[in-house]
Design an enzyme around this catalytic site. Structure first.
Site, short mmCIF file in Angstrom:
data_model
loop_
_atom_site.label_atom_id
_atom_site.label_comp_id
_atom_site.label_asym_id
_atom_site.label_seq_id
_atom_site.Cartn_x
_atom_site.Cartn_y
_atom_site.Cartn_z
N CYS A 95 -3.29 -11.56 31.52
CA CYS A 95 -4.66 -11.51 30.99
C CYS A 95 -5.21 -10.11 31.26
O CYS A 95 -4.44 -9.20 31.54
CB CYS A 95 -5.53 -12.62 31.56
SG CYS A 95 -5.80 -12.52 33.35
N ASN A 114 -6.39 -10.29 35.68
CA ASN A 114 -5.50 -11.02 36.59
C ASN A 114 -6.28 -11.66 37.76
O ASN A 114 -5.77 -11.77 38.87
CB ASN A 114 -4.37 -10.13 37.11
CG ASN A 114 -3.24 -10.87 37.82
OD1 ASN A 114 -2.62 -10.36 38.74
ND2 ASN A 114 -2.95 -12.10 37.42
N CYS A 153 -8.78 -14.35 36.65
CA CYS A 153 -9.30 -15.62 36.12
C CYS A 153 -8.20 -16.45 35.44
O CYS A 153 -7.74 -17.44 35.99
CB CYS A 153 -10.43 -15.37 35.12
SG CYS A 153 -11.87 -14.54 35.83
N ARG A 154 -7.78 -16.04 34.23
CA ARG A 154 -6.90 -16.90 33.43
C ARG A 154 -5.44 -16.87 33.85
O ARG A 154 -4.83 -17.92 34.07
CB ARG A 154 -7.03 -16.52 31.94
CG ARG A 154 -8.39 -16.80 31.38
CD ARG A 154 -8.62 -16.07 30.07
NE ARG A 154 -8.70 -14.63 30.26
CZ ARG A 154 -8.81 -13.73 29.31
NH1 ARG A 154 -8.82 -14.13 28.04
NH2 ARG A 154 -8.89 -12.45 29.58
N SER A 155 -4.84 -15.67 33.95
CA SER A 155 -3.39 -15.65 34.24
C SER A 155 -3.04 -16.16 35.64
O SER A 155 -1.98 -16.78 35.80
CB SER A 155 -2.78 -14.26 33.96
OG SER A 155 -3.34 -13.26 34.77
N ASP A 197 -12.13 -15.85 27.65
CA ASP A 197 -12.39 -15.19 28.92
C ASP A 197 -13.56 -15.89 29.63
O ASP A 197 -14.67 -15.89 29.12
CB ASP A 197 -12.73 -13.73 28.61
CG ASP A 197 -13.02 -12.92 29.85
OD1 ASP A 197 -13.11 -13.51 30.93
OD2 ASP A 197 -13.17 -11.70 29.71
#
Ligand code: 4NP
Length: 166
Positions: free
Chosen positions: A13, A16, A18-20, A129
């Site tokens: 993401c 690095n 939040c999402r990944s 996001d």
């Protein structure tokens, strides 16, 4: 993968945090549940260096804990050229991640890059996001990411472990 190299799966993401990191945590959780962890190399990175060294966002960590896994020990890092060689599957969260990756990946590794959600049946391609939002955003992210991670593992199990029983 009879006795050969580990299957490298890298989630990407922007920051690095939040999402990944959540994708890494969910996927590892699923792989452990199948008893296949020794066959996988699982990691996550950002395309930016903005949060290098930081732990995952507290809201994401909380969402993970509720779902049964802890990503608190993970630390943000930025993608390196070595990652393109080391990992076999490079799964991005959104179109901007894909664009950033395509700009720097060597030609021979371009085919490793895909949207994580291309492995889910949701019809949604991007994980939004959640950085500038509340806890809801993280719950939504985790739901989408979990669908993608489940689909990805299913694909990889059919390909590499067709006879596996957990
Ligand atoms: P991620 O979310 O890419 O899912 O880790 C973000 C984290 C930080 C920022 C943007 C998105 N930021 O602008 O700092």
């Amino acid at each position: 993968m009879a006795g050969s190299k580990k299957i490298g799966v890298l989630f990407v993401c922007l920051g690095n945090i939040c999402r990944s990191p959540l994708a890494e945590g969910v996927f590892r959780h699923l792989v452990i549940a199948e008893g296949l962890e020794k066959h996988f190399l699982i990691d996550s990175v950002g395309t930016s260096s903005w949060h290098v060294g930081e732990p995952p966002d507290e809201r994401g960590r909380e969402a993970g804990l509720i779902a049964g896994f802890d990503i608190g020990g993970q630390r943000a890092r930025k993608i390196t050229n070595k990652d393109f060689e080391k990992f076999h599957y490079i799964l991005a969260m959104d179109q901007t991640n894909i664009r950033n990756l395509r700009q720097r990946v060597p030609e021979e590794h371009q085919n490793k890059i895909d949207f994580l959600l291309n492995h889910s049946a949701s019809g949604i391609q991007e994980v939004p996001d959640p950085y500038y939002g509340g806890v809801d955003g993280f719950q939504n992210c985790l739901a989408l990411i979990t669908e993608g991670a489940e689909g990805l593992l299913e694909t990889l199990m059919v390909k590499y472990f067709p006879d596996h029983r957990p």
